[in-house]
Design a protein around this motif. Structure first.
Motif, PDB file in Angstrom:
ATOM      1  N   THR A  70     -17.297 -28.872  -0.545  1.00 14.18           N
ATOM      2  CA  THR A  70     -18.675 -28.452  -0.258  1.00 14.18           C
ATOM      3  C   THR A  70     -19.619 -28.928  -1.365  1.00 14.18           C
ATOM      4  O   THR A  70     -20.721 -29.384  -1.078  1.00 14.18           O
ATOM      5  CB  THR A  70     -18.787 -26.924  -0.120  1.00 14.18           C
ATOM      6  N   ASP A  71     -19.178 -28.854  -2.624  1.00 15.95           N
ATOM      7  CA  ASP A  71     -19.993 -29.350  -3.743  1.00 15.95           C
ATOM      8  C   ASP A  71     -20.128 -30.866  -3.699  1.00 15.95           C
ATOM      9  O   ASP A  71     -21.206 -31.404  -3.958  1.00 15.95           O
ATOM     10  CB  ASP A  71     -19.385 -28.946  -5.098  1.00 15.95           C
ATOM     11  N   LEU A  72     -19.025 -31.554  -3.386  1.00 16.98           N
ATOM     12  CA  LEU A  72     -19.083 -33.017  -3.309  1.00 16.98           C
ATOM     13  C   LEU A  72     -20.115 -33.455  -2.273  1.00 16.98           C
ATOM     14  O   LEU A  72     -20.888 -34.377  -2.508  1.00 16.98           O
ATOM     15  CB  LEU A  72     -17.710 -33.602  -2.964  1.00 16.98           C
ATOM     16  N   GLU A 111     -24.953 -40.933   1.994  1.00 18.77           N
ATOM     17  CA  GLU A 111     -26.341 -41.113   1.542  1.00 18.77           C
ATOM     18  C   GLU A 111     -27.184 -41.892   2.545  1.00 18.77           C
ATOM     19  O   GLU A 111     -28.281 -41.489   2.872  1.00 18.77           O
ATOM     20  CB  GLU A 111     -26.368 -41.809   0.179  1.00 18.77           C
ATOM     21  N   SER A 120     -19.377 -42.050   1.493  1.00 18.55           N
ATOM     22  CA  SER A 120     -20.722 -41.656   1.082  1.00 18.55           C
ATOM     23  C   SER A 120     -21.533 -41.396   2.344  1.00 18.55           C
ATOM     24  O   SER A 120     -21.428 -42.133   3.325  1.00 18.55           O
ATOM     25  CB  SER A 120     -21.377 -42.770   0.267  1.00 18.55           C
ATOM     26  N   SER A 142     -17.871 -37.195   1.174  1.00 20.74           N
ATOM     27  CA  SER A 142     -16.965 -36.373   1.975  1.00 20.74           C
ATOM     28  C   SER A 142     -15.676 -37.145   2.221  1.00 20.74           C
ATOM     29  O   SER A 142     -15.535 -38.287   1.792  1.00 20.74           O
ATOM     30  CB  SER A 142     -17.622 -35.969   3.292  1.00 20.74           C
ATOM     31  N   THR A 184     -22.687 -31.537  -0.908  1.00 15.34           N
ATOM     32  CA  THR A 184     -24.025 -31.037  -1.226  1.00 15.34           C
ATOM     33  C   THR A 184     -24.656 -31.773  -2.410  1.00 15.34           C
ATOM     34  O   THR A 184     -25.819 -32.164  -2.353  1.00 15.34           O
ATOM     35  CB  THR A 184     -23.980 -29.524  -1.531  1.00 15.34           C
ATOM     36  N   ASN A 185     -23.884 -31.978  -3.463  1.00 14.34           N
ATOM     37  CA  ASN A 185     -24.433 -32.555  -4.691  1.00 14.34           C
ATOM     38  C   ASN A 185     -24.349 -34.070  -4.781  1.00 14.34           C
ATOM     39  O   ASN A 185     -25.145 -34.693  -5.483  1.00 14.34           O
ATOM     40  CB  ASN A 185     -23.744 -31.944  -5.916  1.00 14.34           C
ATOM     41  N   LYS A 186     -23.362 -34.675  -4.098  1.00 14.92           N
ATOM     42  CA  LYS A 186     -23.160 -36.126  -4.236  1.00 14.92           C
ATOM     43  C   LYS A 186     -23.155 -36.869  -2.903  1.00 14.92           C
ATOM     44  O   LYS A 186     -22.924 -38.068  -2.871  1.00 14.92           O
ATOM     45  CB  LYS A 186     -21.855 -36.396  -4.983  1.00 14.92           C
ATOM     46  N   GLN A 187     -23.357 -36.160  -1.799  1.00 14.07           N
ATOM     47  CA  GLN A 187     -23.333 -36.736  -0.454  1.00 14.07           C
ATOM     48  C   GLN A 187     -22.037 -37.522  -0.208  1.00 14.07           C
ATOM     49  O   GLN A 187     -22.042 -38.595   0.385  1.00 14.07           O
ATOM     50  CB  GLN A 187     -24.554 -37.637  -0.189  1.00 14.07           C
TER      51      GLN A 187
END
Length: 133
Positions: A46-48, A115, A113, A55, A50-53
């Motif tokens: 979830t952090d990966l 992004e 990614s 998965s 939310t914070n780094k886009q």
């Protein structure tokens, strides 16, 4: 090799009309076990995202069933990352009830990614190293 144990209790809604666990639940539990593996490793997915886009989308999955599970069975899913390549990794899952092997399966996942759309990218080195411990 880093391993993680994820424990599950079979709920009534996990079973079919015959009282046996409906097979898609094994895939759901493998997914949950993989996310728990990363959380335990210190990289919650979830952090990966939310914070780094970033998965870990599924590319392939497989499960071989050896014995049925029933309501209220307590199981342990042991997850190990068996193969780590540049952009892809394979997580294996062993399902046990006590000493009895119930099923075994795997997931082949990409590192991606989100992004600008979805694009496979290299697995970050710090995560690669942690997966291979």
């Amino acid at each position: 090799m880093l391993k993680n144990e994820y424990k599950v209790t079979v709920r009534w809604g996990d079973t079919d009309a015959a009282g046996i666990v409906f097979y898609p639940n094994f895939y759901k539990w493998m997914d949950e076990a993989t996310h728990e593996f990363f959380k335990t490793m210190g990289f919650p997915t979830t952090d990966l995202f939310t914070n780094k886009q970033m998965s870990i989308p599924l590319l392939e999955t497989h499960c071989q069933f050896k014995s049925p599970l029933f309501f209220d069975d307590e199981i342990c899913i042991t997850t190990t990352v068996e193969i780590v390549k540049k952009k892809v990794f394979k997580a294996t899952h062993l399902f046990t009830r006590g000493d009895q092997q119930i099923a075994e399966g795997y997931e082949l996942r990409a590192w991606a990614s989100f992004e600008n759309g979805v694009k496979a990218i290299e697995i970050p080195e710090e995560i690669k190293q942690k997966m291979g411990e």
